[in-house]
Write an enzyme that holds these catalytic residues in place. Structure first.
Site, PDB file in Angstrom:
ATOM      1  N   GLU A   1      -5.755   7.059  -0.878  1.00 28.24           N
ATOM      2  CA  GLU A   1      -5.728   5.841  -0.066  1.00 28.24           C
ATOM      3  C   GLU A   1      -6.412   4.685  -0.784  1.00 28.24           C
ATOM      4  O   GLU A   1      -5.920   3.545  -0.766  1.00 28.24           O
ATOM      5  CB  GLU A   1      -6.401   6.098   1.290  1.00 28.24           C
TER       6      GLU A   1
ATOM      7  N   HIS B   1       1.599   4.416  -3.009  1.00 31.09           N
ATOM      8  CA  HIS B   1       1.630   5.880  -2.971  1.00 31.09           C
ATOM      9  C   HIS B   1       2.793   6.417  -3.801  1.00 31.09           C
ATOM     10  O   HIS B   1       2.656   7.409  -4.524  1.00 31.09           O
ATOM     11  CB  HIS B   1       1.762   6.366  -1.522  1.00 31.09           C
TER      12      HIS B   1
ATOM     13  N   ASP C   1      -4.593   1.235  -1.960  1.00 28.03           N
ATOM     14  CA  ASP C   1      -5.155  -0.082  -1.637  1.00 28.03           C
ATOM     15  C   ASP C   1      -5.329  -0.915  -2.907  1.00 28.03           C
ATOM     16  O   ASP C   1      -5.022  -2.120  -2.926  1.00 28.03           O
ATOM     17  CB  ASP C   1      -6.518   0.076  -0.946  1.00 28.03           C
TER      18      ASP C   1
ATOM     19  N   HIS D   1       0.838  -1.204   0.000  1.00 30.52           N
ATOM     20  CA  HIS D   1       0.000   0.000   0.000  1.00 30.52           C
ATOM     21  C   HIS D   1       0.874   1.256   0.000  1.00 30.52           C
ATOM     22  O   HIS D   1       0.655   2.178  -0.795  1.00 30.52           O
ATOM     23  CB  HIS D   1      -0.912  -0.020   1.231  1.00 30.52           C
ATOM     24  N   GLU D   2       1.879   1.289   0.884  1.00 28.46           N
ATOM     25  CA  GLU D   2       2.754   2.467   0.966  1.00 28.46           C
ATOM     26  C   GLU D   2       3.535   2.671  -0.331  1.00 28.46           C
ATOM     27  O   GLU D   2       3.702   3.800  -0.797  1.00 28.46           O
ATOM     28  CB  GLU D   2       3.719   2.322   2.149  1.00 28.46           C
TER      29      GLU D   2
END
Length: 462
Positions: A402, A326, A406, A322-323
């Protein structure tokens, strides 16, 4: 009432408009918090769609924790708003400026040393803020966080930490402020461009050095030990061409049992930081120590409640997926771009407004127009409506980012592990999964748990 205000001098109109808007925002925030507290009080049973992922005991703990936090936020917010209003009504800002002037004159420096006076003013203001905020911070840490098993600090550690933070902040704030004021004074007609470029450079430097030189002043950072987790993290980073150089574990458990993870660095020098409380295999809170003694302190008992927290290796990889999403999707670059465009716009408007004497008169500066005070008045008070709108727009954008991150993790085949990690992290941090829609829309920079699980396909939409 409105007609009476319009009959006042323009500086009075500005003053009352600032005060009125501040209280309008406070009342709006208080109303939203009231709606959310009503949700905490009324939702006492686990919703049907959450029965598979949350037991009633955890649900009740999170409900009570969030209710305590909301009540604390109401009273601290009321105090903060009242304090700010009294400072404005009683002329606290010009009084503090005059006090700073008196101190600089005792050092043999006259009014022409405005930058020196500004630095003394800034030091006095931050000292005042630190002392008035300390009781609230102590209560939050040693009553609320302690009550719900999150606090891991002693009072001595807390106070030492507070002093250290104040000193480090001053070491950064004072030199940066003095240089900014100097640039504004000598920059001529295009000072706002130079001021913007300076703040851009400072922000990039701080982001670069923070984790290597500033954060270690407060927490211990250690390389993630060699093993399966480190190997898998490096392989995942390589699979998407993320230029990973180091993976650190930060000893967050000595401060709190809340967990987190982040990455930092520019260009080809990226580092990942994992809180030890995030790692099931590394968290000290999961280690079985000596058998408890009968006379064990309440603090130690509170710490025991958090045993077996954190995520397993596959779940940690999902969180990092997930990070990394970004990064891969350019969210960090977009946020920096938005921030700098906003900064340039604000400095441009500041250049237009700084010469307006009525702005200074409105806040009690009848005979002088100090640059630092101008920055404070314009950026903090005059721009406050714009700042509220921008903050809301950024919150909406953050939620969108976000969901995209995801989806990126899901595309890496880690949907089920990410769902499991989100559920565990929600439980570990006592997040309450039910939110009032208006409160959520205004405040939540991250989507509520249920929305994220639905988007990942773990829970079907009814």
């Amino acid at each position: 009432m409105v007609e009476h205000i319009l009959d006042l001098p323009v500086e009075k109109q500005i003053f009352y408009a600032v005060l009125g808007f501040s209280w309008t925002v406070y009342l709006w925030e208080a109303y939203l918090s009231y709606r959310q507290r009503r949700t905490y009080r009324s939702t006492t049973q686990v919703p049907q769609e959450l029965l598979r992922i949350m037991d009633s005991e955890t649900f009740e703990k999170s409900r009570l924790y969030q209710l305590d936090k909301s009540n604390f936020s109401f009273w601290s917010g009321l105090y903060s708003e009242t304090e700010g209003t009294l400072i404005l009504l009683l002329g606290g800002i010009p009084f503090l400026w005059d006090t700073a002037g008196s101190l600089t004159s005792r050092m043999g420096l006259g009014s022409e040393y405005e930058i020196t006076q500004s630095l003394v003013f800034l030091t006095l203001a931050t000292l005042f803020s630190a002392f008035t905020g300390l009781p609230w911070s102590v209560y939050n840490t040693f009553v609320i966080e302690e009550k719900h098993g999150f606090n891991q600090q002693t009072l001595g550690f807390f106070l030492k930490d507070a002093v250290k933070k104040f000193i480090v902040t001053q070491c950064i704030l004072l030199p940066v402020t003095s240089l900014l004021l100097y640039i504004i004074k000598i920059g001529g007609d295009f000072f706002f461009i130079y001021a913007w470029l300076f703040t851009l450079a400072v922000s990039l430097v701080l982001v670069t050095i923070y984790a290597d030189y500033i954060a270690p002043l407060f927490d211990k950072f250690a390389p993630l030990p060699e093993g399966e987790l480190k190997t898998d993290i490096e392989a995942m980073a390589k699979s998407i061409s993320f230029p990973l150089t180091k993976v650190y574990v930060v000893e967050g458990s000595k401060r709190s049992s809340h967990s987190n993870a982040y990455f930092y660095g520019f260009f080809k020098n990226k580092r990942i930081v994992l809180f030890d409380t995030l790692l099931e295999d590394y968290s000290p809170l999961n280690q079985s120590g000596e058998p408890e003694k009968e006379e064990e302190s309440n603090e130690s008992k509170a710490k025991q409640k958090n045993k077996k927290q954190g995520c397993n290796n596959s779940e940690i990889l999902a969180v990092l997926g997930h990070e990394l999403g970004h990064w891969k999707l350019g969210h960090m670059v977009k946020n920096i771009g938005i921030s700098q465009m906003n900064s340039f716009l604000c400095f441009s408007l500041f250049a237009v407004l700084i010469g307006r004497k009525e702005l200074f008169v409105a806040f009690g500066f009848n005979d002088s127009q100090p640059t630092l005070i101008g920055l404070m008045i314009i950026f903090q008070f005059i721009f406050s409506p714009y700042n509220e709108v921008l903050s809301f727009c950024l919150t909406v954008l953050s939620r969108r980012f976000e969901f995209q991150a995801d989806a990126f993790a899901r595309g890496m085949g880690k949907a089920s592990e990410l769902c499991s990690a989100l559920i565990k992290l929600n439980k570990d941090n006592l997040g309450f999964p039910v939110a009032d829609w208006l409160f959520s829309m205004w405040h939540y920079s991250h989507p509520p748990l249920l929305e994220r699980l639905r988007a990942l396909g773990s829970i079907k939409q009814d």
